[in-house]
Motif scaffolding. Structure first.
Motif, PDB file in Angstrom:
ATOM      1  N   VAL A 417      -6.035   9.880  19.555  1.00  0.00           N
ATOM      2  CA  VAL A 417      -6.144   8.886  18.498  1.00  0.00           C
ATOM      3  C   VAL A 417      -4.900   8.597  17.937  1.00  0.00           C
ATOM      4  CG1 VAL A 417      -7.361   8.439  16.357  1.00  0.00           C
ATOM      5  CG2 VAL A 417      -8.530   9.802  17.975  1.00  0.00           C
ATOM      6  N   ASP A 418      -4.531   7.421  18.231  1.00  0.00           N
ATOM      7  CA  ASP A 418      -3.301   6.886  17.384  1.00  0.00           C
ATOM      8  C   ASP A 418      -3.758   6.309  16.116  1.00  0.00           C
ATOM      9  OD1 ASP A 418      -0.775   6.896  18.417  1.00  0.00           O
ATOM     10  OD2 ASP A 418      -1.337   5.647  20.084  1.00  0.00           O
ATOM     11  N   LEU A 419      -3.210   6.676  14.999  1.00  0.00           N
ATOM     12  CA  LEU A 419      -3.501   6.232  13.925  1.00  0.00           C
ATOM     13  C   LEU A 419      -2.337   5.272  13.067  1.00  0.00           C
ATOM     14  CD1 LEU A 419      -4.434   9.972  12.140  1.00  0.00           C
ATOM     15  CD2 LEU A 419      -5.933   7.953  12.709  1.00  0.00           C
ATOM     16  N   GLU A 420      -3.034   4.348  12.563  1.00  0.00           N
ATOM     17  CA  GLU A 420      -2.078   3.264  11.776  1.00  0.00           C
ATOM     18  C   GLU A 420      -2.594   2.981  10.476  1.00  0.00           C
ATOM     19  OE1 GLU A 420      -1.261  -1.449  12.297  1.00  0.00           O
ATOM     20  OE2 GLU A 420      -0.976  -0.273  14.257  1.00  0.00           O
ATOM     21  N   GLY A 421      -1.907   3.286   9.357  1.00  0.00           N
ATOM     22  CA  GLY A 421      -1.971   2.969   7.984  1.00  0.00           C
ATOM     23  C   GLY A 421      -1.956   1.730   7.447  1.00  0.00           C
ATOM     24  N   THR A 422      -2.699   1.332   6.574  1.00  0.00           N
ATOM     25  CA  THR A 422      -2.366  -0.133   6.075  1.00  0.00           C
ATOM     26  C   THR A 422      -2.202   0.036   4.419  1.00  0.00           C
ATOM     27  OG1 THR A 422      -4.623  -0.503   6.038  1.00  0.00           O
ATOM     28  CG2 THR A 422      -3.676  -1.322   7.907  1.00  0.00           C
ATOM     29  N   VAL A 423      -3.086   0.673   3.979  1.00  0.00           N
ATOM     30  CA  VAL A 423      -2.918   1.028   2.512  1.00  0.00           C
ATOM     31  C   VAL A 423      -2.299   2.384   2.435  1.00  0.00           C
ATOM     32  CG1 VAL A 423      -4.009   1.566   0.247  1.00  0.00           C
ATOM     33  CG2 VAL A 423      -5.010  -0.195   1.814  1.00  0.00           C
ATOM     34  N   SER A 424      -2.411   3.333   3.275  1.00  0.00           N
ATOM     35  CA  SER A 424      -1.503   4.448   3.257  1.00  0.00           C
ATOM     36  C   SER A 424      -0.287   4.302   4.164  1.00  0.00           C
ATOM     37  CB  SER A 424      -2.540   5.618   4.107  1.00  0.00           C
ATOM     38  OG  SER A 424      -3.628   5.916   3.524  1.00  0.00           O
ATOM     39  N   ASN A 425       0.638   5.350   4.222  1.00  0.00           N
ATOM     40  CA  ASN A 425       1.708   5.210   5.078  1.00  0.00           C
ATOM     41  C   ASN A 425       1.471   4.724   6.500  1.00  0.00           C
ATOM     42  OD1 ASN A 425       2.199   7.648   6.744  1.00  0.00           O
ATOM     43  ND2 ASN A 425       1.253   8.277   4.643  1.00  0.00           N
ATOM     44  N   ARG A 426       2.282   4.107   7.110  1.00  0.00           N
ATOM     45  CA  ARG A 426       2.092   3.447   8.370  1.00  0.00           C
ATOM     46  C   ARG A 426       1.825   4.359   9.364  1.00  0.00           C
ATOM     47  NH1 ARG A 426       2.914  -1.818  10.512  1.00  0.00           N
ATOM     48  NH2 ARG A 426       2.292  -1.905  12.651  1.00  0.00           N
ATOM     49  N   ASP A 427       2.553   5.568   9.297  1.00  0.00           N
ATOM     50  CA  ASP A 427       2.172   6.798  10.544  1.00  0.00           C
ATOM     51  C   ASP A 427       0.913   7.457  10.136  1.00  0.00           C
ATOM     52  OD1 ASP A 427       4.661   6.057  11.712  1.00  0.00           O
ATOM     53  OD2 ASP A 427       5.842   7.302  10.330  1.00  0.00           O
ATOM     54  N   ALA A 428       0.372   7.180   8.962  1.00  0.00           N
ATOM     55  CA  ALA A 428      -0.861   7.792   8.540  1.00  0.00           C
ATOM     56  C   ALA A 428      -0.844   9.304   8.287  1.00  0.00           C
ATOM     57  CB  ALA A 428      -1.978   7.490   9.371  1.00  0.00           C
ATOM     58  N   ILE A 429       0.461   9.760   8.120  1.00  0.00           N
ATOM     59  CA  ILE A 429       0.739  11.245   8.033  1.00  0.00           C
ATOM     60  C   ILE A 429      -0.093  11.892   6.610  1.00  0.00           C
ATOM     61  CG2 ILE A 429       2.609  13.005   7.221  1.00  0.00           C
ATOM     62  CD1 ILE A 429       4.536  11.241   8.970  1.00  0.00           C
TER      63      ILE A 429
END
Length: 607
Positions: A417-429
């Motif tokens: 699963v690659d995660l992409e944040g939009t409201v959260s940081n882009r790396d979704a860490i």
């Protein structure tokens, strides 16, 4: 060889004799050692980290050469190796690393590398930790980097021995902050100001730990939505800090059962017993001090269980990782070790829970990833996109080891699963994930941190015999959550915060059956730039109604049509309302109704 040119490297596989394992006859040798030609020239290396820096769908490698840079000495070149789909090409010079760090008053060695998208533009940036200095390289989005150290306001420290750096969003404001580990001086926390600059808040936040730190790892131990911090110290006790609403931190090591009295080096986070509580494994360098395995408890604290689990002896240990090497549904454990004349084989501990035993067993020789050079940093990642995780080990007295995973056990499956944040940081860490299938649950925490390194890579699940997930629950760093249903195994998917699976509709009922009359619905591409296509494949006839709404509930677009049975219907929306006015970038909700049945989903418009 001229290092001003790109050097193409090939991987030569060293095939070994397979062994039949008495405990699991279906699994033979787990790894094969392979050679990456230009990396093999590097003999004294510390950190290594991976990220898809050029966004081409595979993971690239940055590996740190320890000695001060000398353009004429191949062993002093830290290298960026571009993944070309299963083989690597040295792009160090072309990417902007032709001149490297040469010195500082505290020692001029190069130590750590950490990937993190600090400006949220989608392209991974790179922070380098050195003795006597640091460097921040901004990814330009065209396969090159620019040194922005001076303009970033990450103040240089000539007397520091910077060992690692952690990208994390401790204040939940949607961008990555930076915590720098120091071996000789207090650690430093730099808050991301959102404009390309950082502000030193080490004293304000009380994170100026001075224990001789090799690395630090984030974890939300008390489940309050704020990332806490475990600081892994060598000549001072490791310390655990509770995050107090993103403003400051409170030391709580003893209260949470995380006291480690050994000389700590590396750390990894997993859920080795699949109980839903994250666990922490710490490596120590002294033979007389075992490596602790802190098992998470429902109360939020931890219990040390290394001896009971059989993973207490990692020798003079450094880098470590939990990962499911054989996809049987439980996380195995890898440890690298050695120092000077203290030479040991690296350790691979096989988790036996899928075989019915609540413990680990030393499979170092069986797994064939037990090199005996002085190991330092290590990373596990899927370099060839075949679904299983491979191993890279930096050594201080030999070439790096690279082990290709020979494949999962028969009848087992996986998901990445690659995660992409939009409201959260882009790396979704800081994201938590829970996969569920066949009455079982698998828990993962996305952070990428380790000793001398931090990576940006997909979250990996071994799923045992499950070929379809009942659900995948994602809890984003800001606390929002969403659930994806009926997700097929043996694929890599990208999940965008607030949108769902990229290219696949995240609907309330994405595939519905009405008796023996199946209906399937899809929307793609998603996100979209010019238009999004809707498809309905059905054997029913009736009235079909498509509607698009803003997040505020305003109807933007609609169309109605009658369809006959055995129909493949297609419609589209181009981001305009019924009057032809473009609505602009953002998130939208769609509804499709066929007679009395209804499907809903999210769309992301990026014109």
């Amino acid at each position: 060889m001229k290092y001003s040119n790109i050097v193409t490297t090939f991987i030569h596989t060293i095939w070994m004799v397979c062994l039949i394992l008495p405990i699991s006859p279906s699994i033979a040798q787990i790894f094969h050692e392979v050679e990456i030609r230009d990396i093999a020239k590097m003999q004294i290396n510390y950190g290594n980290a991976v990220a898809d820096y050029d966004l081409d769908g595979d993971l690239d490698v940055f590996i740190v050469a320890y000695n001060p840079f000398d353009a004429k000495d191949p062993q002093t070149w830290s290298r960026l190796m571009e993944n070309k789909g299963g083989w690597f090409e040295d792009v160090t010079v072309d990417a902007g690393f032709g001149t490297q760090y040469t010195g500082g008053t505290a020692g001029d060695n190069k130590i750590g590398a950490s990937w993190g998208d600090y400006d949220n533009d989608g392209y991974p940036d790179l922070f380098l930790a050195h003795g006597g200095g640091t460097q921040l390289y901004q990814n330009n989005g065209n396969k090159t980097f620019s040194d922005v150290s001076a303009s970033s306001n990450i103040t240089p420290c000539k007397v520091c021995v910077n060992t690692s750096a952690l990208w994390w969003d401790y204040d939940n404001d949607g961008d990555l902050d930076l915590y720098i580990s120091d071996y000789q001086n207090p650690n430093r926390l730099f808050n991301n100001q959102g404009d390309g600059t950082f502000k030193d808040l080490s004293l304000v936040t009380k994170l100026d730990d001075a224990g001789g730190t090799w690395c630090s790892i984030p974890i939300d131990a008390n489940n309050d939505g704020w990332l806490d911090l475990y600081v892994v110290n060598d000549y001072g006790h490791s310390r655990f800090y509770i995050n107090e609403d993103g403003n400051s931190f409170r030391e709580a090591t003893t209260a949470y059962g995380l006291k480690n009295t050994g000389n700590a080096m590396g750390a990894t986070i997993g859920d080795y017993n699949n109980d839903g509580h994250l666990d922490i494994y710490i490596t120590n360098i002294a033979e007389f001090q075992s490596n602790p395995l802190f098992a998470g408890k429902a109360s939020g604290g931890f219990e040390e269980r290394a001896l009971e689990e059989g993973v207490e002896n990692g020798h003079w240990a450094w880098g470590t990782h939990f990962f499911d090497a054989d996809h049987d549904g439980d996380e195995d454990l890898y440890v690298v070790n050695g120092w000077g004349n203290l030479v040991y084989h690296n350790k691979f501990f096989k988790n036996l829970r899928s075989e019915g035993e609540d413990r680990y067993e030393d499979w170092s020789d069986i797994a064939a990833c037990d090199g005996e050079a002085n190991g330092m940093s290590t990373e596990v990642f899927d370099y060839d996109n075949d679904g299983d995780l491979d191993i890279l080990v930096s050594n201080t007295d030999n070439k790096p080891y690279f082990y290709r995973n020979a494949g999962q056990a028969p009848g087992t499956n996986w998901l990445q699963v690659d995660l992409e944040g939009t409201v959260s940081n882009r790396d979704a860490i800081g994201t938590r994930l829970v996969a569920a299938a066949n009455g079982k649950f698998w828990h993962r925490f996305h952070h990428g941190a380790g000793i001398m390194a931090q990576s940006i890579k997909p979250v990996h699940f071994g799923l045992g015999g499950a070929d379809i997930l009942d659900s995948l629950l994602i809890t984003w760093p800001n606390g929002d959550w969403e659930t994806i249903y009926d997700l097929k195994a043996n694929q890599k998917v990208t999940i965008i915060e607030g949108v769902g699976v990229s290219g696949i509709v995240t609907a309330l009922d994405p595939q519905h059956g009405i008796g023996d009359q199946p209906v399937s619905v899809a929307a793609y591409p998603n996100p979209f730039h010019e238009s999004v296509e809707f498809e309905v494949n059905t054997r029913r006839s009736g009235s079909l109604h498509l509607q698009v709404y803003s997040l505020q509930g305003q109807k933007i677009f609609e169309l109605q049509t009658n369809i006959a049975n055995h129909t493949y219907w297609r419609g589209s929306w181009n981001g305009e309302d019924m009057m032809g006015k473009n609505q602009g970038a953002g998130m939208y909700i769609f509804h499709i109704a066929l007679n009395d049945e209804r499907w809903s989903g999210k769309l992301l418009y990026q014109p």
